[in-house]
Structure formats: structure tokens, C-alpha cells
Design a protein around this motif. Sequence first.
Motif, PDB file in Angstrom:
ATOM      1  N   LEU A  10      12.696 -59.007 -31.210  1.00 18.70           N
ATOM      2  CA  LEU A  10      13.226 -58.740 -32.569  1.00 18.70           C
ATOM      3  C   LEU A  10      11.954 -59.173 -33.190  1.00 18.70           C
ATOM      4  O   LEU A  10      11.362 -60.293 -33.518  1.00 18.70           O
ATOM      5  N   VAL A  11      11.573 -57.960 -34.312  1.00 16.68           N
ATOM      6  CA  VAL A  11      10.305 -58.176 -34.897  1.00 16.68           C
ATOM      7  C   VAL A  11      10.881 -57.752 -36.450  1.00 16.68           C
ATOM      8  O   VAL A  11      11.557 -56.755 -36.786  1.00 16.68           O
ATOM      9  N   GLN A  12      10.218 -58.278 -37.638  1.00 18.29           N
ATOM     10  CA  GLN A  12      10.470 -57.713 -38.876  1.00 18.29           C
ATOM     11  C   GLN A  12       9.811 -56.352 -39.121  1.00 18.29           C
ATOM     12  O   GLN A  12       8.646 -56.334 -38.501  1.00 18.29           O
ATOM     13  N   ALA A  13      10.006 -55.550 -39.923  1.00 21.43           N
ATOM     14  CA  ALA A  13       9.291 -54.383 -40.415  1.00 21.43           C
ATOM     15  C   ALA A  13       7.877 -54.885 -40.733  1.00 21.43           C
ATOM     16  O   ALA A  13       7.765 -55.841 -41.412  1.00 21.43           O
ATOM     17  N   GLY A  14       6.852 -54.148 -40.401  1.00 18.97           N
ATOM     18  CA  GLY A  14       5.485 -54.487 -40.518  1.00 18.97           C
ATOM     19  C   GLY A  14       4.714 -55.346 -39.579  1.00 18.97           C
ATOM     20  O   GLY A  14       3.580 -55.436 -39.544  1.00 18.97           O
ATOM     21  N   GLY A  15       5.633 -55.689 -38.602  1.00 16.46           N
ATOM     22  CA  GLY A  15       5.112 -56.639 -37.764  1.00 16.46           C
ATOM     23  C   GLY A  15       4.531 -56.107 -36.339  1.00 16.46           C
ATOM     24  O   GLY A  15       4.491 -54.750 -36.471  1.00 16.46           O
ATOM     25  N   SER A  16       4.251 -56.751 -35.482  1.00 19.61           N
ATOM     26  CA  SER A  16       3.661 -56.140 -34.265  1.00 19.61           C
ATOM     27  C   SER A  16       4.154 -56.666 -32.861  1.00 19.61           C
ATOM     28  O   SER A  16       4.790 -57.685 -33.122  1.00 19.61           O
ATOM     29  N   LEU A  17       4.099 -55.895 -31.913  1.00 20.35           N
ATOM     30  CA  LEU A  17       4.466 -56.441 -30.446  1.00 20.35           C
ATOM     31  C   LEU A  17       3.536 -55.759 -29.707  1.00 20.35           C
ATOM     32  O   LEU A  17       3.097 -54.537 -29.907  1.00 20.35           O
ATOM     33  N   ARG A  18       3.306 -56.265 -28.758  1.00 20.29           N
ATOM     34  CA  ARG A  18       2.677 -55.449 -27.383  1.00 20.29           C
ATOM     35  C   ARG A  18       3.753 -55.597 -25.973  1.00 20.29           C
ATOM     36  O   ARG A  18       4.185 -56.689 -25.705  1.00 20.29           O
ATOM     37  N   LEU A  19       3.812 -54.339 -25.616  1.00 22.48           N
ATOM     38  CA  LEU A  19       4.601 -54.273 -24.386  1.00 22.48           C
ATOM     39  C   LEU A  19       3.579 -53.996 -23.383  1.00 22.48           C
ATOM     40  O   LEU A  19       2.526 -53.495 -23.346  1.00 22.48           O
ATOM     41  N   SER A  20       4.177 -54.773 -22.111  1.00 23.67           N
ATOM     42  CA  SER A  20       3.511 -54.538 -20.881  1.00 23.67           C
ATOM     43  C   SER A  20       4.092 -53.752 -19.852  1.00 23.67           C
ATOM     44  O   SER A  20       5.388 -53.832 -19.859  1.00 23.67           O
ATOM     45  N   CYS A  21       3.474 -53.137 -18.964  1.00 26.48           N
ATOM     46  CA  CYS A  21       4.113 -52.462 -17.890  1.00 26.48           C
ATOM     47  C   CYS A  21       3.218 -52.865 -16.480  1.00 26.48           C
ATOM     48  O   CYS A  21       2.175 -52.301 -16.298  1.00 26.48           O
ATOM     49  N   ALA A  22       3.956 -53.661 -15.722  1.00 23.42           N
ATOM     50  CA  ALA A  22       3.193 -54.161 -14.480  1.00 23.42           C
ATOM     51  C   ALA A  22       3.614 -53.560 -13.364  1.00 23.42           C
ATOM     52  O   ALA A  22       4.787 -53.061 -13.446  1.00 23.42           O
ATOM     53  N   ALA A  23       2.797 -52.859 -12.771  1.00 22.46           N
ATOM     54  CA  ALA A  23       2.905 -52.068 -11.549  1.00 22.46           C
ATOM     55  C   ALA A  23       2.912 -52.855 -10.059  1.00 22.46           C
ATOM     56  O   ALA A  23       1.956 -54.037 -10.057  1.00 22.46           O
ATOM     57  N   SER A  24       3.629 -52.776  -9.353  1.00 22.44           N
ATOM     58  CA  SER A  24       3.590 -53.312  -7.948  1.00 22.44           C
ATOM     59  C   SER A  24       3.784 -52.160  -6.860  1.00 22.44           C
ATOM     60  O   SER A  24       3.843 -51.249  -6.779  1.00 22.44           O
TER      61      SER A  24
END
Length: 123
Positions: A10-24
Motif C-alpha cells: 500500500l502506497v500513497q499517490a505520488g509514492g514509489s514501489l519496487r517490484l522484484s521477480c525472482a527466478a529459480s
Amino acid sequence: VQLQAFGGGLVQAGGSLRLSCAASERLLSSYSVGWFRQAPGKEREFVATINWSGGGTYYADSVKDRFTISRDNPENTAYLQMNSLKPEDTAVYYCAASDLYSGSYSSTAYDYWGQGTLVTVSS
């Protein structure tokens, strides 16, 4: 290849997030990676894709100049940096892998999918 997406929240408008995609199980360097999202009541839509080497990227118009896709092949992980988030970015985000060198905006080009991570942007 098995994929796991994480980093949503959950983040406020204008904020940032970084998603990760880990492979195995296999090296992610042999696949292009795409990010897709699905908002409640809507169809899954393309967000961004990156080629095998990381030298080529392509974005949906709705996220261009706000989101950045990248990859770290030695770490077997891809990322989606999301800045200037808007409420309309709220969705479950999925990462996917394709045998195509350059990736695709079409979900049918991807054979492997992660389980999805929820991003909620509050106004």
C-alpha cells in the motif's frame, strides 16, 4: 523457470514501489521478462518488457516515464521500479518470462508466470 513476484503493498499517490521477480530452476538470462497487471474487474494488461540482455525495453503508454523495468542476470532477478504512482495503478502485478529475445506486449508470448503481487495506491 519458476517465477516469484514480490514487493507490492500500500502506497500513497505520488509514492514509489519496487517490484522484484525472482527466478529459480533456470537462468533468467535465457528469457525476456514482462510485467503485466490486472485491476479489479478489468482484463490483464501489459506494463513493460525487457529483453534477454537488458539492453532493450518497451513500456505501455500509461506507465512510460514513471516506471522502469530492469534486470540483474547474475542475481536471476528482474525489477519494476514504479514512481509517481497513481490510484489507477492499483492492480495485481505479474511477472512473466518468454523465450522471445525481445519480449512482447502480448501475454500469449509468455510461457511462465509468477503468482502476482498486489499494489494498492491510495488517493
